[in-house]
Motif scaffolding. Sequence first.
Motif, mmCIF file in Angstrom:
data_model
loop_
_atom_site.group_PDB
_atom_site.id
_atom_site.type_symbol
_atom_site.label_atom_id
_atom_site.label_comp_id
_atom_site.label_asym_id
_atom_site.label_seq_id
_atom_site.Cartn_x
_atom_site.Cartn_y
_atom_site.Cartn_z
ATOM 1 N N ALA A 180 0.838 -1.205 0.000
ATOM 2 C CA ALA A 180 0.000 0.000 0.000
ATOM 3 C C ALA A 180 0.871 1.251 0.000
ATOM 4 O O ALA A 180 0.587 2.220 -0.701
ATOM 5 C CB ALA A 180 -0.930 -0.003 1.209
ATOM 6 N N ALA A 181 1.951 1.216 0.779
ATOM 7 C CA ALA A 181 2.870 2.355 0.797
ATOM 8 C C ALA A 181 3.564 2.521 -0.546
ATOM 9 O O ALA A 181 3.802 3.649 -1.006
ATOM 10 C CB ALA A 181 3.898 2.178 1.916
ATOM 11 N N GLY A 182 3.902 1.400 -1.177
ATOM 12 C CA GLY A 182 4.503 1.482 -2.509
ATOM 13 C C GLY A 182 3.559 2.078 -3.519
ATOM 14 O O GLY A 182 3.948 2.928 -4.340
ATOM 15 N N LEU A 183 2.301 1.665 -3.466
ATOM 16 C CA LEU A 183 1.297 2.222 -4.379
ATOM 17 C C LEU A 183 1.122 3.716 -4.135
ATOM 18 O O LEU A 183 0.991 4.508 -5.083
ATOM 19 C CB LEU A 183 -0.031 1.491 -4.187
ATOM 20 N N ALA A 184 1.116 4.115 -2.856
ATOM 21 C CA ALA A 184 0.961 5.535 -2.526
ATOM 22 C C ALA A 184 2.164 6.347 -2.981
ATOM 23 O O ALA A 184 2.049 7.548 -3.241
ATOM 24 C CB ALA A 184 0.750 5.703 -1.022
ATOM 25 N N ALA A 185 3.321 5.683 -3.090
ATOM 26 C CA ALA A 185 4.534 6.391 -3.515
ATOM 27 C C ALA A 185 4.523 6.690 -5.011
ATOM 28 O O ALA A 185 5.201 7.623 -5.460
ATOM 29 C CB ALA A 185 5.774 5.571 -3.153
ATOM 30 N N VAL A 186 3.754 5.913 -5.782
ATOM 31 C CA VAL A 186 3.804 6.088 -7.238
ATOM 32 C C VAL A 186 2.485 6.555 -7.840
ATOM 33 O O VAL A 186 2.436 6.879 -9.034
ATOM 34 C CB VAL A 186 4.251 4.768 -7.925
ATOM 35 N N LEU A 187 1.420 6.606 -7.016
ATOM 36 C CA LEU A 187 0.126 7.069 -7.520
ATOM 37 C C LEU A 187 -0.313 8.314 -6.765
ATOM 38 O O LEU A 187 -0.173 8.380 -5.536
ATOM 39 C CB LEU A 187 -0.942 5.986 -7.339
ATOM 40 N N PRO A 188 -0.880 9.288 -7.442
ATOM 41 C CA PRO A 188 -1.418 10.458 -6.744
ATOM 42 C C PRO A 188 -2.651 10.054 -5.937
ATOM 43 O O PRO A 188 -3.282 9.033 -6.210
ATOM 44 C CB PRO A 188 -1.774 11.422 -7.879
ATOM 45 N N PRO A 189 -3.017 10.849 -4.929
ATOM 46 C CA PRO A 189 -4.136 10.486 -4.053
ATOM 47 C C PRO A 189 -5.440 10.176 -4.772
ATOM 48 O O PRO A 189 -6.185 9.295 -4.345
ATOM 49 C CB PRO A 189 -4.270 11.715 -3.148
ATOM 50 N N GLU A 190 -5.711 10.881 -5.861
ATOM 51 C CA GLU A 190 -6.982 10.656 -6.546
ATOM 52 C C GLU A 190 -7.010 9.344 -7.332
ATOM 53 O O GLU A 190 -8.076 8.905 -7.789
ATOM 54 C CB GLU A 190 -7.301 11.816 -7.488
ATOM 55 N N GLU A 191 -5.848 8.675 -7.467
ATOM 56 C CA GLU A 191 -5.788 7.442 -8.252
ATOM 57 C C GLU A 191 -5.624 6.191 -7.387
ATOM 58 O O GLU A 191 -5.386 5.100 -7.913
ATOM 59 C CB GLU A 191 -4.642 7.519 -9.265
ATOM 60 N N LEU A 192 -5.761 6.347 -6.074
ATOM 61 C CA LEU A 192 -5.573 5.189 -5.189
ATOM 62 C C LEU A 192 -6.504 5.282 -3.995
ATOM 63 O O LEU A 192 -6.662 6.343 -3.382
ATOM 64 C CB LEU A 192 -4.120 5.129 -4.688
ATOM 65 N N ALA A 193 -7.120 4.156 -3.656
ATOM 66 C CA ALA A 193 -7.865 4.027 -2.406
ATOM 67 C C ALA A 193 -7.481 2.693 -1.784
ATOM 68 O O ALA A 193 -7.381 1.676 -2.489
ATOM 69 C CB ALA A 193 -9.361 4.095 -2.639
#
Length: 306
Positions: free
Chosen positions: A15-28
Amino acid sequence: MILALAGGVGGAKLAAGLAAVLPPEELAIVVNTGDDFEHLGFAISPDIDTVTYTLAGIANPELGWGIAGESWAFMEQLGRMGGETWFRLGDRDLATHVERTRRLRGGESLTTVTAALASAHGIAHRIVPMADDPAPTIVDTDEGRLAFQDYFVRRQCAPRVKALQLAPDVGPSAAFSALIDDPALEAVVICPSNPWLSVDPILALRGVRSRLRARGVAIVAISPIIGGKAVKGPAAKIMAELGVPVSSAGVAAHYGDFIDGLVIDVTDREEAINGPQLLVTETLMRSPDDRARLASEVIGWVRQWN
């Protein structure tokens, strides 16, 4: 928008990896609450806190849970008075539970409280509890039925697991339900969390599995098994006790036709895995760079399917 399903240390890392490469509007990130419980009068949400602390960059790097540089004066004093110390609450971590409990008793939902605590830690990405209502996981063992934390922490996963009793009559939180229906949903990524203890409680919620499948988007899972062993936690032990092969093939069989793709480690490239499409890469996340690399590979893979 990528919808990540997570729980525990492995799930928090991806989840942290996804948050590192995706902007907030593209990840939940939807987090398991099947292991939530009340302890010492406090509302404890272990998986939500692990995901929150990991995204905030303050998680204990050795344990993967709790806060780095923690102190334990509260637990030490509690022990001197004969209180229960089997579930350890650090001094800084305690503030989270106090504030969560205060807000919940004031009438706020777990979704609202989770968002507020994430924001207080400077997290812009959405962290959403799977349910606002209690949805406890009960572990049926050779020692009888145990509340999740009694099994997981008090008994250190020692009892033999016979079955898991989930909460199919509980509905997803309104926020989770809205994410399922969001027109922007591109794919569902099941983080390398324990499939039985962390992911199944999410999928068991009323209507969730069928609604996600009906969206027609790619659903992929990252195997938490590498070389016949769990990276962390009791996944391998539980699989063996339930008669499931301790392998990525066993994980694939467990998810069945719910998933379209499975990400496995290079160690397991020769495994015979039937059903899902495979992405073979290095899945062990030792550092933030590893998390971001794996997340980027998974995102690139699922977006090729659209």
